[in-house]
Write an enzyme that holds these catalytic residues in place. Sequence first.
Site, PDB file in Angstrom:
ATOM      1  N   GLU A  95       7.654   2.265  14.364  1.00  7.70           N
ATOM      2  CA  GLU A  95       8.611   2.663  13.339  1.00  7.70           C
ATOM      3  C   GLU A  95       8.664   4.181  13.372  1.00  7.70           C
ATOM      4  OE1 GLU A  95       6.692   0.152  10.061  1.00  7.70           O
ATOM      5  OE2 GLU A  95       8.815  -0.343   9.929  1.00  7.70           O
ATOM      6  N   CYS A 141      -3.546   1.513   6.650  1.00  8.56           N
ATOM      7  CA  CYS A 141      -3.846   0.876   7.945  1.00  8.56           C
ATOM      8  C   CYS A 141      -4.450   1.865   8.934  1.00  8.56           C
ATOM      9  CB  CYS A 141      -2.597   0.207   8.507  1.00  8.56           C
ATOM     10  SG  CYS A 141      -1.207   1.313   8.580  1.00  8.56           S
ATOM     11  N   GLU A 193       3.568  -4.175  12.714  1.00 12.93           N
ATOM     12  CA  GLU A 193       2.664  -3.071  12.391  1.00 12.93           C
ATOM     13  C   GLU A 193       1.500  -3.687  11.616  1.00 12.93           C
ATOM     14  OE1 GLU A 193       0.598  -0.719  11.011  1.00 12.93           O
ATOM     15  OE2 GLU A 193       2.078   0.006   9.575  1.00 12.93           O
ATOM     16  N   ASN A 242       0.811  -1.237   0.000  1.00 12.34           N
ATOM     17  CA  ASN A 242       0.000   0.000   0.000  1.00 12.34           C
ATOM     18  C   ASN A 242       0.837   1.276   0.000  1.00 12.34           C
ATOM     19  OD1 ASN A 242       0.745  -0.603   2.622  1.00 12.34           O
ATOM     20  ND2 ASN A 242      -1.137   0.168   3.534  1.00 12.34           N
TER      21      ASN A 242
HETATM   22  P1  NAD Z   1      -2.377 -10.525   2.560  1.00 12.64           P
HETATM   23  O1  NAD Z   1      -2.521 -10.768   4.027  1.00 12.64           O
HETATM   24  O2  NAD Z   1      -2.299 -11.702   1.650  1.00 12.64           O
HETATM   25  O3  NAD Z   1      -1.087  -9.626   2.266  1.00 12.64           O
HETATM   26  C1  NAD Z   1      -0.762  -8.458   2.957  1.00 12.64           C
HETATM   27  C2  NAD Z   1       0.758  -8.267   2.864  1.00 12.64           C
HETATM   28  O4  NAD Z   1       1.406  -9.236   3.673  1.00 12.64           O
HETATM   29  C3  NAD Z   1       1.284  -8.502   1.438  1.00 12.64           C
HETATM   30  O5  NAD Z   1       2.266  -7.553   1.161  1.00 12.64           O
HETATM   31  C4  NAD Z   1       1.872  -9.907   1.479  1.00 12.64           C
HETATM   32  O6  NAD Z   1       2.968 -10.049   0.594  1.00 12.64           O
HETATM   33  C5  NAD Z   1       2.333 -10.014   2.911  1.00 12.64           C
HETATM   34  N1  NAD Z   1       2.282 -11.381   3.396  1.00 12.64           N
HETATM   35  C6  NAD Z   1       1.216 -12.217   3.371  1.00 12.64           C
HETATM   36  N2  NAD Z   1       1.549 -13.389   3.922  1.00 12.64           N
HETATM   37  C7  NAD Z   1       2.840 -13.303   4.302  1.00 12.64           C
HETATM   38  C8  NAD Z   1       3.744 -14.187   4.953  1.00 12.64           C
HETATM   39  N3  NAD Z   1       3.369 -15.406   5.381  1.00 12.64           N
HETATM   40  N4  NAD Z   1       5.015 -13.765   5.171  1.00 12.64           N
HETATM   41  C9  NAD Z   1       5.413 -12.532   4.801  1.00 12.64           C
HETATM   42  N5  NAD Z   1       4.594 -11.649   4.205  1.00 12.64           N
HETATM   43  C10 NAD Z   1       3.319 -12.025   3.966  1.00 12.64           C
HETATM   44  O7  NAD Z   1      -3.616  -9.669   2.136  1.00 12.64           O
HETATM   45  P2  NAD Z   1      -3.906  -8.644   0.981  1.00 12.64           P
HETATM   46  O8  NAD Z   1      -5.235  -9.022   0.388  1.00 12.64           O
HETATM   47  O9  NAD Z   1      -2.771  -8.394   0.057  1.00 12.64           O
HETATM   48  O10 NAD Z   1      -4.104  -7.380   1.885  1.00 12.64           O
HETATM   49  C11 NAD Z   1      -5.249  -7.351   2.688  1.00 12.64           C
HETATM   50  C12 NAD Z   1      -5.030  -7.240   4.140  1.00 12.64           C
HETATM   51  O11 NAD Z   1      -3.678  -6.995   4.483  1.00 12.64           O
HETATM   52  C13 NAD Z   1      -5.798  -6.027   4.612  1.00 12.64           C
HETATM   53  O12 NAD Z   1      -7.073  -6.404   5.025  1.00 12.64           O
HETATM   54  C14 NAD Z   1      -4.964  -5.478   5.707  1.00 12.64           C
HETATM   55  O13 NAD Z   1      -5.400  -5.981   6.943  1.00 12.64           O
HETATM   56  C15 NAD Z   1      -3.613  -6.030   5.501  1.00 12.64           C
HETATM   57  N6  NAD Z   1      -2.651  -5.006   5.115  1.00 12.64           N
HETATM   58  C16 NAD Z   1      -2.221  -4.191   6.083  1.00 12.64           C
HETATM   59  C17 NAD Z   1      -1.328  -3.206   5.785  1.00 12.64           C
HETATM   60  C18 NAD Z   1      -0.830  -2.260   6.823  1.00 12.64           C
HETATM   61  O14 NAD Z   1      -0.311  -1.220   6.473  1.00 12.64           O
HETATM   62  N7  NAD Z   1      -0.902  -2.618   8.105  1.00 12.64           N
HETATM   63  C19 NAD Z   1      -0.889  -3.049   4.483  1.00 12.64           C
HETATM   64  C20 NAD Z   1      -1.352  -3.907   3.493  1.00 12.64           C
HETATM   65  C21 NAD Z   1      -2.234  -4.905   3.839  1.00 12.64           C
END
Ligand code: NAD
Length: 493
Positions: free
Chosen positions: A475, A301, A267, A169
């Site tokens: 962070e 987030c 985070e 994001n």
């Molecule tokens: P997702 O959970 O598949 O992925 C979110 C991020 O986590 C991606 O960049 C992915 O590469 C990484 N990721 C996933 N599984 C991982 C693992 N086992 N090890 C290391 N990295 C891993 O979901 P998505 O559909 O891409 O995003 C949706 C959800 O992710 C959202 O609902 C939100 O809660 C969360 N998200 C949070 C933030 C934040 O800034 N806190 C940012 C992006 C996504």
Amino acid sequence: SQEQTVAQAEQLNTNPLAHYPELQLFIAGEWVSKGDRKSEDVLNPATGEVLGELPHATEADLDRALAAAEEGFKVWRDKLPEERSAVLRKAAALMREREEQITTAASLESGKPIMQSRMELKMSTEVLEWYAEEGRRAYGRVLTQRQPGSRMYVVKEPVGPVAAFAPWNFPQGNPARKMGASLAAGCSCVFKPAEETPATGLLMAKCLQDAGLPDGVLSVVYGVPHVISTYLLSSPIIRKMSFTGSVPVGKALMKLAADNMIRTTMELGGHAPVLVFEDADLESTLDMAVAAKFRNAGQVCVSPTRFYVHESLHARFVEGFTARVNKIVVGNGLDENTQMGPLIHSRRRDAISDLVDDAVKNGATLNTGGEAIEGPGNFYKPTVLSDIPLSARIMNEEPFGPVALINSFNDFDAAMKEANRLPFGLAAFAFTENTRRVNQLGEQLEAGMIGINSFGISVPESPFGGIKESGHGSEEGIEGLEACLVTKFITEV
Ligand code: NAD
């Protein structure tokens, strides 16, 4: 030649894709092309077009990155803080020089409006510079004596090689935080930015390399997320993990980290409440709220999500909010007029669609939006729901998309109870002119970051992080550096 340079510049002006680099791995100072590795297509979320082919790191690649991090750590921790500072400063300067390429690549792969990518570049360079400064202040302390002639002192040292995992994001902001903190502290770093937005992380790594970062101090790898994170976290070389992403993935990674007692900065997600009191300045609150909610299509987030508006203002708030939302220009992020781009992938668009449908089925009022936009790309209309029952999934699960939820309240305690109802505790916001109430809000809201009469809760010098299930550790701020340092006590008699 000059002719070639002119031709290249013309191509870049007319064809933004020319800004998109070859996707490679960066291991031990080397740029590694796909070869016979597995790979995945990186898609433009606004058009569905393929931007590039991303190689997946093999186990041998990860072993090389780990060995480089072990060796690189020894080299980097022995540099003087001012030498490390100079590299980070130079990298920030190079990012500014390369702004057009980096921001175009970031908007191509994340879909976000180009203006937002430019603001993110400004923020990210300031983060690198903040860490460049702060790394020079990793001071210890001298304790009072227990015995004449003796010495007792405390020193801060870099924790060791860091494994960092960042989401898509903020393709510049997340890498700036993770690389900035670890490198400023004197740690090496094996970094996996998101597979959805790989070029931006690579272009930033190139800035660091060109700024003089020694080979091996930083490696950038990609692959199947859980395969990479499981492999890296099972290595005894890694001493710290930094993760930004969802709560369930964060919990799974912490369990892996526990086996090697790896320090963590987590985070995770949020579901930020916004309390709007009867004395708030309605028009300016609405202007700020709509801009903040639909920034990056709500994929933030700390995005304001649950609006609780005093019942005396609720109807006017919903009306003013909806009128503003209907004017948002949705489109390709590279178009200068675009105010909101697509969602990152079709999975997110479908998730938003399900959450909104569920809310409406449960009795919520749909004020505007509520459906995907036909055609290529993962577009979903900016959406406003009001009077949403608490039983609706969207009142409990992080939507992470362009949906505002507007309910009403009639007294302070009820609003506070509702704001703190969920297990998340990342950001919370409130709008009021009453200073006595401001103090109560600061004390009672359960969140790591609180904005009063503002949605601006992140600057390089402030700690960014959550409490409760939104994670732990911060962070940025002095806390961001501290998270990459260990404390050593030395006594001499
Ligand atoms: P997702 O959970 O598949 O992925 C979110 C991020 O986590 C991606 O960049 C992915 O590469 C990484 N990721 C996933 N599984 C991982 C693992 N086992 N090890 C290391 N990295 C891993 O979901 P998505 O559909 O891409 O995003 C949706 C959800 O992710 C959202 O609902 C939100 O809660 C969360 N998200 C949070 C933030 C934040 O800034 N806190 C940012 C992006 C996504």
